[in-house]
Motif scaffolding. Structure first.
Motif, PDB file in Angstrom:
ATOM      1  N   GLU A  66      85.294  13.739   5.671  1.00 56.72           N
ATOM      2  CA  GLU A  66      84.151  14.081   6.531  1.00 56.72           C
ATOM      3  C   GLU A  66      83.727  12.885   7.361  1.00 56.72           C
TER       4      GLU A  66
ATOM      5  N   GLY B  91      81.955  22.615  13.977  1.00 53.99           N
ATOM      6  CA  GLY B  91      80.641  23.247  14.070  1.00 53.99           C
ATOM      7  C   GLY B  91      79.976  22.901  15.386  1.00 53.99           C
ATOM      8  N   THR B  92      79.782  21.599  15.609  1.00 56.36           N
ATOM      9  CA  THR B  92      79.035  21.114  16.775  1.00 56.36           C
ATOM     10  C   THR B  92      79.614  21.603  18.100  1.00 56.36           C
TER      11      THR B  92
ATOM     12  N   SER C 157      78.859  15.384  10.981  1.00 53.66           N
ATOM     13  CA  SER C 157      78.710  16.384  12.031  1.00 53.66           C
ATOM     14  C   SER C 157      78.229  15.748  13.338  1.00 53.66           C
ATOM     15  N   GLY C 158      78.938  16.066  14.412  1.00 54.73           N
ATOM     16  CA  GLY C 158      78.521  15.632  15.742  1.00 54.73           C
ATOM     17  C   GLY C 158      78.821  14.173  16.073  1.00 54.73           C
TER      18      GLY C 158
ATOM     19  N   GLY D  98      83.037  15.812  14.331  1.00 58.47           N
ATOM     20  CA  GLY D  98      83.273  15.273  15.667  1.00 58.47           C
ATOM     21  C   GLY D  98      84.518  15.775  16.367  1.00 58.47           C
TER      22      GLY D  98
HETATM   23  C1  1GP Z   1      80.421  18.698   9.411  1.00 57.80           C
HETATM   24  O1  1GP Z   1      82.755  18.452   9.228  1.00 57.80           O
HETATM   25  C2  1GP Z   1      81.753  19.290   9.679  1.00 57.80           C
HETATM   26  O2  1GP Z   1      80.124  18.736   8.073  1.00 57.80           O
HETATM   27  C3  1GP Z   1      81.898  19.671  11.117  1.00 57.80           C
HETATM   28  O3  1GP Z   1      81.515  18.643  12.018  1.00 57.80           O
HETATM   29  O4  1GP Z   1      79.776  19.641  13.479  1.00 57.80           O
HETATM   30  O5  1GP Z   1      81.074  17.651  14.233  1.00 57.80           O
HETATM   31  O6  1GP Z   1      82.154  19.882  14.096  1.00 57.80           O
HETATM   32  P1  1GP Z   1      81.123  18.987  13.525  1.00 57.80           P
END
Ligand code: 1GP
Length: 252
Positions: free
Chosen positions: A175, A226-227, A178-179, A205
């Motif tokens: 990990e 996610g981001t 996030s972002g 990221g």
């Molecule tokens: C976060 O690994 C995940 O816990 C996804 O990261 O939001 O940067 O895509 P992103």
């Protein structure tokens, strides 16, 4: 015992190579926007929906989001908890995770002890996972009191992953947070895959098809984003991400 969701993931990895999962942060969505994101992601062949965020704590909101997700898609909904407040009865499964490089025993074993009876009561499928925070780490690194592994120390990531295997965990997650601006480097993923056959999840990221291709080539079995979905509304990005994994499959 290996449950249905885990079997589904392992078979999909076996048949398709690297697979994609879409992360929904309950704090950043309403039940209806979560449902829309999940439907789009499913239409673009994402393998599963993960639900969780570093700072979310409202179990009632999480319940509403998880329920909306379950009602919207056929693919599994897997909890990605930051704490015991990240457990909802409406999901299919939960990453039963220990933050392996946390300096706080709560994130290594404390929350898990409190959460285990709740997971049992809700009949959620637990999937054991060693969670490792690397590089910048983002919010999760602060919340989880992690000592992030520097990007130029891939051998340390590999040692953590090997420890996860020896503990009997069945997945390992690198990990970046996030972002963040810089995703997990491919040589770190490669170093992990060199020492263990555990399915490797990579996230944090990742925003472009090129990045997906690179990390898939390095051996990632699951790529989580996610981001990028929050930053770019619409289905193009998910499709681009998933397609880059398929391109990769031929050469793996
Ligand atoms: C976060 O690994 C995940 O816990 C996804 O990261 O939001 O940067 O895509 P992103």
């Amino acid at each position: 015992m290996i449950g249905l969701v885990e079997k589904y993931l392992l078979e999909k990895i076996e048949n398709e190579g690297t697979i994609h999962m879409t992360l929904v942060d309950p704090e950043k969505v309403t039940p209806s926007s979560a449902s829309r994101i999940a439907k789009e992601a499913e239409a673009c062949d994402t393998a599963a929906i993960m639900v969780g965020g570093s700072t979310s704590f409202s179990t009632s909101h999480l319940d509403k989001v998880a329920k909306a997700l379950k009602e919207s898609v056929k693919i599994p909904v897997i909890l990605f908890p930051n704490n015991i407040t990240g457990i909802s009865r409406y999901a299919d499964a939960i990453w039963f995770m220990s933050l392996l490089n946390s300096a706080d025993p709560y994130f290594l074993m404390g929350a898990q002890v409190l959460g285990a009876p709740i997971i049992k009561k809700f009949a959620l499928e637990p999937i054991p996972l060693g969670y490792i925070i690397v590089g910048e780490g983002g919010a999760v690194s602060v919340v989880g009191k992690a000592v992030p592994i520097p990007y130029n120390k891939p051998e340390l990531a590999a040692a953590h992953a090997l420890a996860a295997e020896y503990f009997g965990m069945r997945f390992v997650y690198l990990e970046a947070g996030s972002g963040v601006g810089k995703p997990v480097p491919s040589d770190m993923a490669r170093a992990v895959k060199k020492v263990t056959d555990l399915p490797l999840i990579v996230g944090g990221g990742i925003r472009t098809g090129e990045q997906v291709k690179e990390i898939a080539k390095a051996g990632a079995d699951i790529v989580v984003t996610g981001t990028v979905l929050e930053e770019n509304k619409g289905r193009y990005n998910i499709r681009e991400l998933v397609d880059n994994m398929k391109v990769h499959k031929k050469t793996r």
